[in-house]
Design a protein around this motif. Sequence first.
Motif, PDB file in Angstrom:
ATOM      1  N   GLU A  33       0.834  -1.207   0.000  1.00  0.00           N
ATOM      2  CA  GLU A  33       0.000   0.000   0.000  1.00  0.00           C
ATOM      3  C   GLU A  33       0.870   1.258   0.000  1.00  0.00           C
ATOM      4  OE1 GLU A  33      -3.408   0.558  -0.148  1.00  0.00           O
ATOM      5  OE2 GLU A  33      -3.303  -1.507  -0.836  1.00  0.00           O
ATOM      6  N   GLY A  34       1.951   1.225   0.787  1.00  0.00           N
ATOM      7  CA  GLY A  34       2.846   2.376   0.815  1.00  0.00           C
ATOM      8  C   GLY A  34       3.484   2.616  -0.544  1.00  0.00           C
ATOM      9  N   ALA A  35       3.912   1.539  -1.192  1.00  0.00           N
ATOM     10  CA  ALA A  35       4.503   1.671  -2.528  1.00  0.00           C
ATOM     11  C   ALA A  35       3.476   2.159  -3.536  1.00  0.00           C
ATOM     12  CB  ALA A  35       5.080   0.327  -2.966  1.00  0.00           C
ATOM     13  N   ARG A  36       2.241   1.690  -3.377  1.00  0.00           N
ATOM     14  CA  ARG A  36       1.178   2.100  -4.303  1.00  0.00           C
ATOM     15  C   ARG A  36       0.876   3.596  -4.161  1.00  0.00           C
ATOM     16  NH1 ARG A  36      -2.184  -1.188  -2.566  1.00  0.00           N
ATOM     17  NH2 ARG A  36      -1.489  -2.930  -3.834  1.00  0.00           N
ATOM     18  N   LYS A  37       0.800   4.077  -2.926  1.00  0.00           N
ATOM     19  CA  LYS A  37       0.549   5.504  -2.706  1.00  0.00           C
ATOM     20  C   LYS A  37       1.708   6.351  -3.241  1.00  0.00           C
ATOM     21  CE  LYS A  37      -2.375   4.902   1.396  1.00  0.00           C
ATOM     22  NZ  LYS A  37      -2.474   5.127   2.860  1.00  0.00           N
ATOM     23  N   GLU A  38       2.930   5.884  -3.000  1.00  0.00           N
ATOM     24  CA  GLU A  38       4.085   6.626  -3.510  1.00  0.00           C
ATOM     25  C   GLU A  38       4.078   6.632  -5.033  1.00  0.00           C
ATOM     26  OE1 GLU A  38       8.989   6.636  -3.161  1.00  0.00           O
ATOM     27  OE2 GLU A  38       7.801   5.192  -2.015  1.00  0.00           O
ATOM     28  N   HIS A  39       3.652   5.512  -5.619  1.00  0.00           N
ATOM     29  CA  HIS A  39       3.566   5.423  -7.088  1.00  0.00           C
ATOM     30  C   HIS A  39       2.589   6.461  -7.626  1.00  0.00           C
ATOM     31  CE1 HIS A  39       2.574   3.793 -11.048  1.00  0.00           C
ATOM     32  NE2 HIS A  39       3.727   3.130 -10.993  1.00  0.00           N
ATOM     33  N   GLU A  40       1.434   6.594  -6.981  1.00  0.00           N
ATOM     34  CA  GLU A  40       0.448   7.581  -7.424  1.00  0.00           C
ATOM     35  C   GLU A  40       0.987   9.004  -7.302  1.00  0.00           C
ATOM     36  OE1 GLU A  40      -2.983   6.815  -5.073  1.00  0.00           O
ATOM     37  OE2 GLU A  40      -3.504   4.947  -6.117  1.00  0.00           O
ATOM     38  N   GLN A  41       1.701   9.275  -6.195  1.00  0.00           N
ATOM     39  CA  GLN A  41       2.286  10.612  -6.005  1.00  0.00           C
ATOM     40  C   GLN A  41       3.338  10.906  -7.066  1.00  0.00           C
ATOM     41  OE1 GLN A  41       3.751  10.456  -1.992  1.00  0.00           O
ATOM     42  NE2 GLN A  41       1.737  10.611  -1.053  1.00  0.00           N
ATOM     43  N   LEU A  42       4.166   9.906  -7.375  1.00  0.00           N
ATOM     44  CA  LEU A  42       5.207  10.102  -8.379  1.00  0.00           C
ATOM     45  C   LEU A  42       4.618  10.315  -9.770  1.00  0.00           C
ATOM     46  CD1 LEU A  42       7.979   7.537  -7.351  1.00  0.00           C
ATOM     47  CD2 LEU A  42       7.945  10.007  -6.999  1.00  0.00           C
ATOM     48  N   VAL A  43       3.516   9.606 -10.064  1.00  0.00           N
ATOM     49  CA  VAL A  43       2.858   9.803 -11.356  1.00  0.00           C
ATOM     50  C   VAL A  43       2.379  11.246 -11.500  1.00  0.00           C
ATOM     51  CG1 VAL A  43       0.815   9.212 -12.730  1.00  0.00           C
ATOM     52  CG2 VAL A  43       2.182   7.399 -11.709  1.00  0.00           C
ATOM     53  N   ALA A  44       1.773  11.764 -10.419  1.00  0.00           N
ATOM     54  CA  ALA A  44       1.299  13.156 -10.443  1.00  0.00           C
ATOM     55  C   ALA A  44       2.476  14.129 -10.555  1.00  0.00           C
ATOM     56  CB  ALA A  44       0.486  13.450  -9.181  1.00  0.00           C
ATOM     57  N   ASN A 126      11.031   1.208 -10.769  1.00  0.00           N
ATOM     58  CA  ASN A 126      11.436   0.423  -9.600  1.00  0.00           C
ATOM     59  C   ASN A 126      10.262   0.173  -8.664  1.00  0.00           C
ATOM     60  OD1 ASN A 126      14.106   0.313 -10.473  1.00  0.00           O
ATOM     61  ND2 ASN A 126      14.685   2.190  -9.402  1.00  0.00           N
ATOM     62  N   LEU A 127       9.399   1.191  -8.490  1.00  0.00           N
ATOM     63  CA  LEU A 127       8.229   1.011  -7.624  1.00  0.00           C
ATOM     64  C   LEU A 127       7.277  -0.023  -8.196  1.00  0.00           C
ATOM     65  CD1 LEU A 127       7.174   4.519  -6.250  1.00  0.00           C
ATOM     66  CD2 LEU A 127       7.743   2.490  -4.934  1.00  0.00           C
ATOM     67  N   SER A 128       7.080   0.002  -9.505  1.00  0.00           N
ATOM     68  CA  SER A 128       6.209  -0.983 -10.142  1.00  0.00           C
ATOM     69  C   SER A 128       6.730  -2.392  -9.886  1.00  0.00           C
ATOM     70  CB  SER A 128       6.117  -0.712 -11.648  1.00  0.00           C
ATOM     71  OG  SER A 128       5.536   0.543 -11.901  1.00  0.00           O
ATOM     72  N   LYS A 129       8.045  -2.555  -9.981  1.00  0.00           N
ATOM     73  CA  LYS A 129       8.629  -3.871  -9.709  1.00  0.00           C
ATOM     74  C   LYS A 129       8.439  -4.259  -8.239  1.00  0.00           C
ATOM     75  CE  LYS A 129      12.133  -3.557 -13.337  1.00  0.00           C
ATOM     76  NZ  LYS A 129      13.594  -3.495 -13.646  1.00  0.00           N
ATOM     77  N   ALA A 134       5.757  -7.533  -4.182  1.00  0.00           N
ATOM     78  CA  ALA A 134       4.984  -7.577  -2.928  1.00  0.00           C
ATOM     79  C   ALA A 134       3.671  -8.301  -3.117  1.00  0.00           C
ATOM     80  CB  ALA A 134       4.736  -6.159  -2.413  1.00  0.00           C
ATOM     81  N   GLU A 135       2.977  -8.019  -4.228  1.00  0.00           N
ATOM     82  CA  GLU A 135       1.689  -8.665  -4.474  1.00  0.00           C
ATOM     83  C   GLU A 135       1.877 -10.153  -4.737  1.00  0.00           C
ATOM     84  OE1 GLU A 135      -0.813  -7.171  -3.813  1.00  0.00           O
ATOM     85  OE2 GLU A 135      -0.590  -5.042  -4.189  1.00  0.00           O
ATOM     86  N   SER A 136       2.936 -10.501  -5.450  1.00  0.00           N
ATOM     87  CA  SER A 136       3.222 -11.911  -5.713  1.00  0.00           C
ATOM     88  C   SER A 136       3.506 -12.654  -4.405  1.00  0.00           C
ATOM     89  CB  SER A 136       4.414 -12.027  -6.661  1.00  0.00           C
ATOM     90  OG  SER A 136       4.780 -13.380  -6.833  1.00  0.00           O
ATOM     91  N   LEU A 137       4.301 -12.027  -3.541  1.00  0.00           N
ATOM     92  CA  LEU A 137       4.614 -12.636  -2.255  1.00  0.00           C
ATOM     93  C   LEU A 137       3.370 -12.746  -1.388  1.00  0.00           C
ATOM     94  CD1 LEU A 137       6.754 -13.749  -0.338  1.00  0.00           C
ATOM     95  CD2 LEU A 137       7.230 -11.407   0.393  1.00  0.00           C
TER      96      LEU A 137
END
Length: 379
Positions: A33-44, A126-129, A134-137
Amino acid sequence: MAVKTSEKALDHVIEEMIDVVENSKDEIFYISEGARKEHEQLVAELKVTKEKVLRHIENGDQLEQKVYFSRQRLAEVSKYFDRYTEDQIRDVYEKTHKMQTKLAMLRQEEQILREKRDDLERRLINLSKTIERAESLASKVSVILTYLQDDFKQVNEMIENAKEKQAFGLEIIEAQEEERRKISREIHDGPAQMLANILLRSELIERSYRKGDAEEALAEIKSIRKMIRSSLYEVRRIIYDLRPMALDDLGLVPTIKKYIANTADYNNLKIDFVVIGEETRLNQKYEIAFFRLVQESVQNAIKHAEAGLIQVKLEIRRNSLTMLIKDNGKGFDPKIKNEKSFGLIGMKERVEMLDGSLSIDSVIGKGTTIKIQVPYKPV
């Protein structure tokens, strides 16, 4: 007496394992979830940075043109300085110097923004990876937790001696490996392909940017955002829908009703569900199997058949269970074998485990009908 003691010790070990796995699953979820939120912020942030780069390029080009004309003016004044006053010469020189200084600063800011943009793009990759890992694990941990909670707790009731425990443990390991294969198939057909598509789209963005087509690049970013949301939905569905709690608490029919209602609402399509016979609780293995069969059939109709209407009928008799899933999608030719049709393979395997039969009637352009018949043995 020794057997009872070993059973209690095994229960204690299983409980500790469940606690450890649950804590690990929560930690993985928080990381994801933390990586996902950071991903959204970086996209913006990347979007804003790219807009700034474009503005700096435009402003720099305009200023560079002005500097060019100003330098020509300065050259003219220097060549015929006797025609101009000292104030006029000073004014032309100062204006040219200021514009050159401003242009240099603008180009420097542009370079800084370009570097920031490239850094953001690398961080997004890198965040996408990280999210993918994380989701796979988490999916693997969920499988382990499912078996710990649903199967290992019944070990002591199903075995009478140490040899039976050992044999049952081997069966569980085999079933666990089979479930892992099924999850890997789902990830391969869903999130993995989506993420590969996202990577290709990101290359298109870079090409569009290099061509100077900002609108096309922004359109691709919006498309990527939509695909990311879809892949996240698929991953979450795989992780958290492995076994709905309603199946244990309420039984097969209420769980199917709830699943169909949620699926129809999310995908904005019509799904009809009809039950014939007594809506009673069934043996656990039949409830699990038929719920999975409904899940797989409905998802296939939505993803692959692109159906607008899905009809599900479940007939519960004393000695048999029959289910019919019909859609008005694009259909396919059942005679043509598709090596990647893992979903249908898994459905056939489930039905065969219950000594039942599965038939598929599909015509291209006219939809698909799946019929499942299973002899019911309550005990």
